[in-house]
Structures are given as C-alpha cells and as structure tokens.
Motif scaffolding. Structure first.
Motif, PDB file in Angstrom:
ATOM      1  N   TYR A  39       0.796  -1.238   0.000  1.00  0.00           N
ATOM      2  CA  TYR A  39       0.000   0.000   0.000  1.00  0.00           C
ATOM      3  C   TYR A  39       0.828   1.287   0.000  1.00  0.00           C
ATOM      4  O   TYR A  39       0.597   2.161  -0.826  1.00  0.00           O
ATOM      5  N   PRO A  40       1.831   1.441   0.928  1.00  0.00           N
ATOM      6  CA  PRO A  40       2.585   2.705   0.915  1.00  0.00           C
ATOM      7  C   PRO A  40       3.323   2.956  -0.398  1.00  0.00           C
ATOM      8  O   PRO A  40       3.542   4.107  -0.768  1.00  0.00           O
ATOM      9  N   VAL A  44       1.969   5.898  -3.599  1.00  0.00           N
ATOM     10  CA  VAL A  44       2.864   6.922  -4.157  1.00  0.00           C
ATOM     11  C   VAL A  44       2.812   6.889  -5.672  1.00  0.00           C
ATOM     12  O   VAL A  44       2.718   7.930  -6.332  1.00  0.00           O
ATOM     13  N   ASN A 225      -0.679  -1.100  13.835  1.00  0.00           N
ATOM     14  CA  ASN A 225      -0.018   0.194  13.724  1.00  0.00           C
ATOM     15  C   ASN A 225       1.446   0.091  14.125  1.00  0.00           C
ATOM     16  O   ASN A 225       1.793   0.071  15.296  1.00  0.00           O
ATOM     17  N   ASN A 227       3.719   2.264  13.864  1.00  0.00           N
ATOM     18  CA  ASN A 227       4.217   3.470  14.531  1.00  0.00           C
ATOM     19  C   ASN A 227       4.191   3.326  16.041  1.00  0.00           C
ATOM     20  O   ASN A 227       5.052   3.831  16.742  1.00  0.00           O
ATOM     21  N   GLN A 231       7.259   3.862  18.682  1.00  0.00           N
ATOM     22  CA  GLN A 231       7.192   4.749  19.855  1.00  0.00           C
ATOM     23  C   GLN A 231       7.583   4.004  21.119  1.00  0.00           C
ATOM     24  O   GLN A 231       8.297   4.500  21.975  1.00  0.00           O
ATOM     25  N   PHE A 247       9.719   0.979   8.048  1.00  0.00           N
ATOM     26  CA  PHE A 247       9.602   1.694   9.318  1.00  0.00           C
ATOM     27  C   PHE A 247      10.975   1.868   9.962  1.00  0.00           C
ATOM     28  O   PHE A 247      11.208   2.841  10.672  1.00  0.00           O
ATOM     29  N   GLU A 249      13.735   2.304   8.203  1.00  0.00           N
ATOM     30  CA  GLU A 249      14.398   3.352   7.432  1.00  0.00           C
ATOM     31  C   GLU A 249      13.886   4.736   7.828  1.00  0.00           C
ATOM     32  O   GLU A 249      14.651   5.689   7.906  1.00  0.00           O
ATOM     33  N   GLU A 250      12.593   4.824   8.126  1.00  0.00           N
ATOM     34  CA  GLU A 250      11.996   6.104   8.517  1.00  0.00           C
ATOM     35  C   GLU A 250      12.543   6.580   9.874  1.00  0.00           C
ATOM     36  O   GLU A 250      12.533   7.766  10.166  1.00  0.00           O
ATOM     37  N   ASN A 251      13.021   5.661  10.703  1.00  0.00           N
ATOM     38  CA  ASN A 251      13.479   6.018  12.044  1.00  0.00           C
ATOM     39  C   ASN A 251      14.941   5.664  12.243  1.00  0.00           C
ATOM     40  O   ASN A 251      15.354   5.273  13.324  1.00  0.00           O
ATOM     41  N   VAL A 252      15.711   5.830  11.179  1.00  0.00           N
ATOM     42  CA  VAL A 252      17.057   5.263  11.162  1.00  0.00           C
ATOM     43  C   VAL A 252      17.979   5.897  12.211  1.00  0.00           C
ATOM     44  O   VAL A 252      18.898   5.251  12.694  1.00  0.00           O
ATOM     45  N   ASP A 253      17.705   7.129  12.637  1.00  0.00           N
ATOM     46  CA  ASP A 253      18.596   7.729  13.628  1.00  0.00           C
ATOM     47  C   ASP A 253      18.205   7.376  15.058  1.00  0.00           C
ATOM     48  O   ASP A 253      18.884   7.752  16.001  1.00  0.00           O
ATOM     49  N   ARG A 254      17.111   6.661  15.244  1.00  0.00           N
ATOM     50  CA  ARG A 254      16.707   6.320  16.603  1.00  0.00           C
ATOM     51  C   ARG A 254      16.673   4.822  16.855  1.00  0.00           C
ATOM     52  O   ARG A 254      16.669   4.385  17.988  1.00  0.00           O
ATOM     53  N   VAL A 318      10.696   5.990  -0.571  1.00  0.00           N
ATOM     54  CA  VAL A 318       9.721   5.619   0.456  1.00  0.00           C
ATOM     55  C   VAL A 318      10.010   4.224   1.026  1.00  0.00           C
ATOM     56  O   VAL A 318       9.183   3.671   1.734  1.00  0.00           O
TER      57      VAL A 318
ATOM     58  N   SER B 160      12.277  12.083  14.093  1.00  0.00           N
ATOM     59  CA  SER B 160      13.666  11.959  13.672  1.00  0.00           C
ATOM     60  C   SER B 160      13.915  12.913  12.518  1.00  0.00           C
ATOM     61  O   SER B 160      13.102  13.056  11.605  1.00  0.00           O
ATOM     62  N   LYS B 162      15.798  14.037   9.314  1.00  0.00           N
ATOM     63  CA  LYS B 162      16.493  13.293   8.279  1.00  0.00           C
ATOM     64  C   LYS B 162      17.430  14.155   7.437  1.00  0.00           C
ATOM     65  O   LYS B 162      18.028  13.663   6.493  1.00  0.00           O
ATOM     66  N   ARG B 195       0.445  11.151  -0.310  1.00  0.00           N
ATOM     67  CA  ARG B 195       1.438  10.404   0.446  1.00  0.00           C
ATOM     68  C   ARG B 195       2.566  11.309   0.895  1.00  0.00           C
ATOM     69  O   ARG B 195       3.425  10.908   1.641  1.00  0.00           O
ATOM     70  N   GLY B 385      -1.585   5.369  10.695  1.00  0.00           N
ATOM     71  CA  GLY B 385      -0.839   4.149  10.409  1.00  0.00           C
ATOM     72  C   GLY B 385       0.275   4.320   9.394  1.00  0.00           C
ATOM     73  O   GLY B 385       0.936   3.364   9.041  1.00  0.00           O
ATOM     74  N   PRO B 387       3.902   5.255   7.751  1.00  0.00           N
ATOM     75  CA  PRO B 387       5.256   5.259   8.313  1.00  0.00           C
ATOM     76  C   PRO B 387       5.844   6.656   8.493  1.00  0.00           C
ATOM     77  O   PRO B 387       6.652   6.859   9.374  1.00  0.00           O
TER      78      PRO B 387
END
Lengths: 347, 424
Positions: A39-40, A44, A225, A227, A231, A247, A249-254, A318, B160, B162, B195, B385, B387
């Motif tokens: 879906y994500p 796009v 979820n 996310n 968290q 997910f 990759e989206e939060n790679v610094d944490r 993405v 975060s 980026k 998106r 939901g 990312p």
C-alpha cells in the motif's frame, strides 16, 4: 408549521430519489486493493500517476493480501477491483477461484522486496541472533532434551550465553497481518528447521509447532499500527520490535536492527536475498479490464518505469527495495505484453 | 418511654456515622467526575499538543527565473512541450542562488530541500499564466517534508530529523533570512489526501463526510420519523408490534461493523452498487442510525401530553390532523435532537465503512454521490498508520477538525432544543 411540513416532504422526496437511483455505473477510476505492505508504495505511484497524466488518481484500499485476492477474483465488471497487491505470491487455490469466476487472464508483476527486521532503540543492547536462537526465544514450544515443551526461556541469555541477560520482550504484529505470516514462515519456521529435533515432525506438527509464537507475554501483539511499536521501542530499551524495513528506514537515527544469521538488514542484503527474512512483493492485473477502465496500461507502465523503481526511483525514497536493472527491464517488457499467469507457475 | 428515649439516643449516636457515610458517598461522585475530566483533559492536551503544528506549513519563497531555455519550453500553451519541460531546474537554480556557499556538488542536497510536488505547482502556474515565461517571479513553494519536520520539531524526541548537518545549516540560515518560513497551512484545508505529508489535506475527506451524511440524513430522518409516528400513534398494541419494538431496541445495540457486513452483502453484492461511494456509505450509516432516531422520536412523541391530543380530538380533528397539526410540531425538537446525535455518531464511524471500501487512499476530491470517497475518521485512521512521522501531526490536526464538527453538531442539537422546546 407549514415550513416544517415542507421540510419534511423535501427530506422524504430526497430520500426516495437517492434510494432508487443505483445504476451500475461506468467507472473512470482504477480500483486497487490488497496488501498493506505494498500500500505505501502503490499509493505513491498512484498519486504521481494522477498528477502526471490526465487520468484520475487510482483509488487504493488496504485489505491485506488475502482479502485483496478474494475481491480481485470475485469477477469481471466495474464493481470488482482491477489490480490487487500482495506481499506473497498468489496461491494456487486463489488462482482457481479467479478462474471459476471468469477472471481468466491475469498478469503477475514482482515489484521488489521487503525485509522484516527486529529492531530496538539505539540505546538498547543490539542483538546478534541466528534464526535458530530466534525460534528458541519466541517459539511456543521448544525442544528440551529431545522433548517439545512449553518455552521455558525467560531471558535472552537462557537461549544462548552470548545474548544479553535481559528478559525476552518482543512486540510484533497480530496474526491478521501479512507481516506476521511472513515472520512466522520465513523467520520462525526456518529457525525451527535448523534444529535437529525438527526432523522428526510430520507436516501438521511442523505447522503447529514451528509457526507458533509463544503466548505467555514474552511476545506482545501490538496491533497493525507499526508506529506504535516504534514509539514503544524508543521509550523502553528492554523491548524489541518486529516490523517492515520501511519503518526502520523512517526512524534510522533512533532505531537499530538486530543481525540475523550475521546479516544486517540493508537494502542491498534484502534485495539479494542474503538477509534471511526477506520476501517479494507482487501486484496482479486483471487483463479483461485493460482498455475498459481508462489508464490501466499507463498505470502499470508508470509503476514499472525507471522513474519509479529505478536506482534513483521515487519508490526507493519511500523504502521499497527496488529490483535490479535486468529484472526491471523484464517488468517493463511484461507491462507492454501482459503475459498470462498460468497455474503451473504457481505450483 | 424509656424505649423511645433509647431509640432517639441510638439515632443520635448513629447520626455521625450516617453523615460521614453521606460525605463519603459525595466524595465518590466527585472523584468519578474528576477521573472523567482528567481523562478528557489528557486526551485534549495530547491531541492539541501533537496536532497544532499540523496547522502550520513550511514554505520557501524564491525568485524563480522562468527562463525558457532552462526549462526546454518556448510556448507555455503547448501541451506537448509542457509535458516534456523541466520545471525542477529553475527551482533548484533559484534556491542555489540563495545559498551562496553552495557548489555544483551540493546540487542534490539542495534539490532535496524542495518539495517533490513544487514543480507541479510551477507548471500549473505557467499553464494558467503563459505570459510569465521569460520573466522572473517571486513565488512561494512548499518545502520538502524533511525540512518541514526539522523547522517545526528540531530537538523533539518524538521525531527523527532526516537532514544532514549541512542541510540543517542551510535551512537555519534561510530561516533567519525569512526565505524559509512557517505560515497557516491552507494546503491542509484545500487538498485531498497525499502520500507527501506536506501536501496532504482533508478537503476530500470532509466533502466525502458531507456527501455521506447528506444521504444518511435524507434517508434516516424521514424513515425514522415515519416509523416512530406509526408505532406510537397508529399501530395496534399486539404481539407483532411488541416484537418489532424489541427488535428496534436490539438493533440499536448491534455493533456497527455488522451493518457494514450487511451493506456489503446487500448493496454491493446483491444490488451491484460500486464500492467506496458515499451513497453506499450513507445507506449503511442509515441502517445504523435508524434505531437511534426511531427510539428518540418515539420518546419525543410520548412526551407530548395527552391533553393536547384530547383537546384536538375534542375540537373534531381527525387522527391524522391530530398527529400532523399538533403532535408532530411539538415533538419535532426532540426528534431533531435525536437525529443530530445519531448523525454525530455516524460521522465518527469507521468500522462499517471498512467493509464497503471507503477505507481507501483517494486523492481526488469527490464531486458526486457516485464518486469514490472517504470520510474524516477514516482519514485519521489512515494517517495514524503511515510510516512517515509527519503524518502524526496531520492525524491529530484532522482529529481536531473532526471534534470541531462533532461539538458544533451537538451544540446545534442543544440550541434547537432550547429554541423550540415547549414546557408544560
């Protein structure tokens, strides 16, 4: 009084008009259903397609891979979806269902890969696991002295002395999720198979033992979820989480990811199948709708174009792990010729 | 005598304990209210704290040199040329001019500060004003979502960042000169879903909600009121009407997802209506709100004093005249209140819509009852939901908009009741 009566009559009239006019309308929007993992990426592409061309932006529903197949195979006609996404290959039984309902010609596109990662906060101790150890930590039943018993391992160090002496606490997706299916199949079952005791299991036992996650609280089901899992991991350094690579990759610094069989989940390792918990993503096109619903061919071309899935494609931004160039060229050819999927391919 | 005396003594002795008991009982009540209020305050504080930044957008204002040679464009009215023209290049060049220390090697890093859809904005502006070609214009574009997150949430644990250090330094510098700036997020109210969090808006969902609610109201109000009038005024009292009454009360307690299943089976599979359209959504929500409306309408009719009916009948009015001229106008405020509360409930519903395909990614704003649409609570669900972290604040902002709708609907219900209600 009179105005009230009039208002009442208007409502009644409007109600009856809206009630009876239900024509089977021609549709000018592509309708896509299927996997929440794809879906994500598909959204796009749909949005880019909508802004780039004169066609309307396709409509996407996230129904899960299985739900998407069911809808897709329900028949030909504008009330049925045109394309379904899947985070696994179509099953032979689903193909039969399609055939039975007259959805004869289907084209399959394998669009790239996704990895499932075991992540934790950067402040937590990172795990270096083998799949075998992962199964021993999370399986519902594990072998002790040749007997399958309810998992007695409380701490990671109970599984292997090299692992941290901390309680096993892992958050992951619920059984309804495709991610969980893949995790059970690719991670747990593979780890189970690596154990010598698994040799003696018959097929049914294998399924119930090797693909079951423990239910004593060590594995926490966190809902769809992802996310929320992220968290939670950031707040709790003793917790590990299971989710899709995008997910991470989206939060790679944490967040950091555990290595599995010595492999760190990177885009390259997942694309080349070196990372053990990687799966392919697909979409399926109903050929009878091509040329009927405007823009189908163009949408498929957009999805398989270099702009989308190339080395610098926007899907890479993405988090899609894009296919190598030669596979992409194959996809492009497929988008032009739309070959039929056969049952033999799925067996 | 002595007996009575000792009883009074007993009462006096127990009095203190009884007062204490009463005080404790009151304290329980106050504690219960305090817990409820605390929960409400926490909820609102959390949503507003997370969501208020969703009402801000980050923009970059550039002096764009609309040079035809850079864009491969010499006629902005030619569709073919527009298709092949490069609208990214002038933006990158304009931004590079604002960052004097940038070199050609920084090109990609600079390009990543601009929103991927900014080139679409530029193309549309040129399509609308072909005469701009060859001139230099000061235009405002959205920044990339990463910049948006950095400007709004630098140093926030929950996000975060980026951008790399050099990009951060550039953004800081541009911000101090006012080139990068935050302002009211009109995109959020004028766009459909996207998106790209910076470009995502709730207009599509709001319009979808309004269309769905219109269908729901147009069907459930007349049907509900008619059913209530018949059951209350005309129906004979027998086993059959008792049976109907029990069933209506049961239907009011049925989980909403069941109505979704029913809608899928009847409206989509049997009648062949399209998926994801407001008409089907409205029909399903009608089924869901009907019991609420019937029950509240019957209560409203019941509360009309019998003396009114008797007086009307005494003056020679027929049964229908009694109902239409006297009972209905007096019961109307109660019926409207019940309907509005039923509508508010339907407005916040997602579960039944899941099954009929209204939980979907839909970019175009729907322009009719048979156009694919989604609704506000579904939009919240979809964003929550996603990312991308920047969607969290959009989801909270959308919740605020939804709450504003619900509060104003409930306020309308109260106002109508105050305005129209008659007391005896």
């Amino acid at each position: 009084m009179n105005t009230l009566k009039k208002a009442f009559a208007t409502f009644a009239l409007a109600g009856s008009v809206a009630g009876v006019s239900a024509p089977a309308m021609a549709r000018d929007t592509i309708s896509i259903v299927g996997s929440s993992t794809v879906y994500p990426f598909a959204t796009v592409v749909a949005e880019r397609f909508g802004t780039k061309t004169d066609f309307r932006t396709p409509k996407l529903e996230s129904t899960g891979s299985g739900g998407g197949m069911k809808l897709f195979c329900q028949g030909i006609g504008t009330q049925h979806p045109d394309i379904t996404n899947a985070s696994r290959r179509m099953k032979a039984s689903e193909f039969d269902l399609c055939q039975k309902n007259g959805v004869a010609d289907i084209t399959e596109f394998r669009i790239g890969s996704d990895g499932i990662v075991i992540a934790s906060s950067k402040e937590a101790e990172n795990l270096e696991l083998t799949l075998e150890q992962l199964f021993l930590a999370l399986g519902a039943k594990v072998p002790v002295n040749g007997e399958w018993v309810v998992n007695p391992n409380k701490n990671w160090s109970d599984v292997d002395a090299s692992l941290p002496n901390k309680p096993i606490r892992v958050m992951g997706p619920p059984p309804t999720s495709g991610t969980r299916d893949s995790f059970n199949e690719l991670a747990l079952a593979a780890g189970c198979d690596a154990l010598p005791e698994a040799k003696g299991l018959n097929e049914d036992q294998h399924k119930t033992i090797c693909e079951s996650v423990r239910e004593d609280g060590a594995f926490i089901e966190a809902g769809e979820n992802d996310n929320l899992i992220v968290q939670k991991l950031i707040g709790d350094t003793g917790m590990y989480g299971v989710f899709g690579y995008s997910f991470l990759e989206e939060n790679v610094d944490r967040l950091q990811a555990a290595t599995l069989n010595g492999m760190t989940p990177t885009a390259e390792a997942i694309a080349s199948d070196d990372y053990p918990v990687a799966r392919s993503l697909f979409f399926y096109v109903k050929k009878a709708h091509v040329g009927v619903i405007p823009g189908m061919q163009d949408f498929v071309s957009e999805f398989t174009s270099n702009a989308a899935m190339g080395r610098n494609g926007y899907l890479k931004d993405v988090g899609l792990i894009v296919p190598p160039r030669d596979q992409l060229m194959n996809l492009m050819d497929k988008a032009e010729t739309m070959p039929n999927l056969t049952k033999e391919e799925l067996m | 005598m002595t007996d009575q005396h000792s009883q009074a003594e007993l009462v006096r002795q127990s009095l203190k304990a009884r007062y204490r008991k009463e005080r404790r009982f009151r304290a329980y009540g106050i504690i219960a209210i305090a817990i409820a209020l605390a929960a409400l305050v926490t909820l609102f504080a959390d949503i507003i704290g997370k969501g208020y930044t969703g009402f801000q957008k980050t923009t970059v204002t550039l002096n764009v040199d609309l040079d035809g040679e850079i864009m491969y464009l010499d006629d902005a009215t030619d569709k073919r040329q527009l298709k092949m023209a490069d609208f990214v290049e002038p933006l990158v060049l304009a931004l590079m001019k604002e960052i004097p220390d940038a070199t050609e090697a920084d090109r990609d890093a600079i390009k990543d500060l601009i929103n991927p859809y900014a080139s679409v904005t530029l193309r549309e502006a040129l399509e609308a004003n072909p005469g701009w070609l060859g001139t230099t214009r000061t235009m405002t574009f959205l920044t990339h979502t990463d910049v948006d997150v950095y400007v709004k949430h630098a140093g926030d644990e929950g996000y975060s960042i980026k951008l790399n250090d050099q990009q951060k330094a550039w953004v800081d510098e541009l911000e101090s000169r006012g080139i990068v700036d935050t302002s009211f997020n009109d995109v959020f109210f004028s766009g459909g879903d996207s998106r790209d969090p910076s470009k995502a808006g709730i207009l599509g969902a709001v319009v979808g909600s309004l269309l769905t609610m219109f269908v729901t109201l147009a069907l459930s109000f007349p049907i509900g009121v008619a059913a209530a009038i018949y059951l209350e005024e005309f129906a004979p009292q027998n086993k059959f009407t008792d049976f109907i009454e029990v069933n209506i009360n049961n239907l009011a307690a049925v989980p909403s997802i069941i109505f979704g299943l029913l809608g899928l089976a009847v409206f989509i599979n049997l009648f062949g209506m399209p998926r994801s359209v407001p008409v089907v959504g409205g029909l399903v929500l009608t089924l869901m709100t009907l019991p609420t409306i019937i029950i509240s309408s019957r209560a409203a009719i019941k509360s009309v004093p019998p003396s009114i009916r008797e007086a009307a009948e005494g003056m020679g009015a027929s049964k229908m005249q009694v109902v239409l001229h006297h009972v209905l106008p007096l019961a109307m405020p109660g019926m409207l209140t019940g309907s509005i509360i039923g509508m508010a409930q339907a407005l916040g519903e997602t579960a039944p819509l899941l099954l009929i395909g209204m939980v979907a990614f839909i970019v175009d704003v729907p322009n009719g009852f048979f156009d694919s649409a989604t609704v506000l609570p579904v939009q919240v669900f979809l964003w929550a939901g996603s990312p991308e972290l920047a969607f969290i604040e959009r989801a909270s902002a959308a919740i605020m908009v939804l709450l504003a709708f619900l509060i104003s609907m409930n306020a309308l219900a109260i106002w109508l009741r105050k305005r129209l209600e008659r007391r005896w």
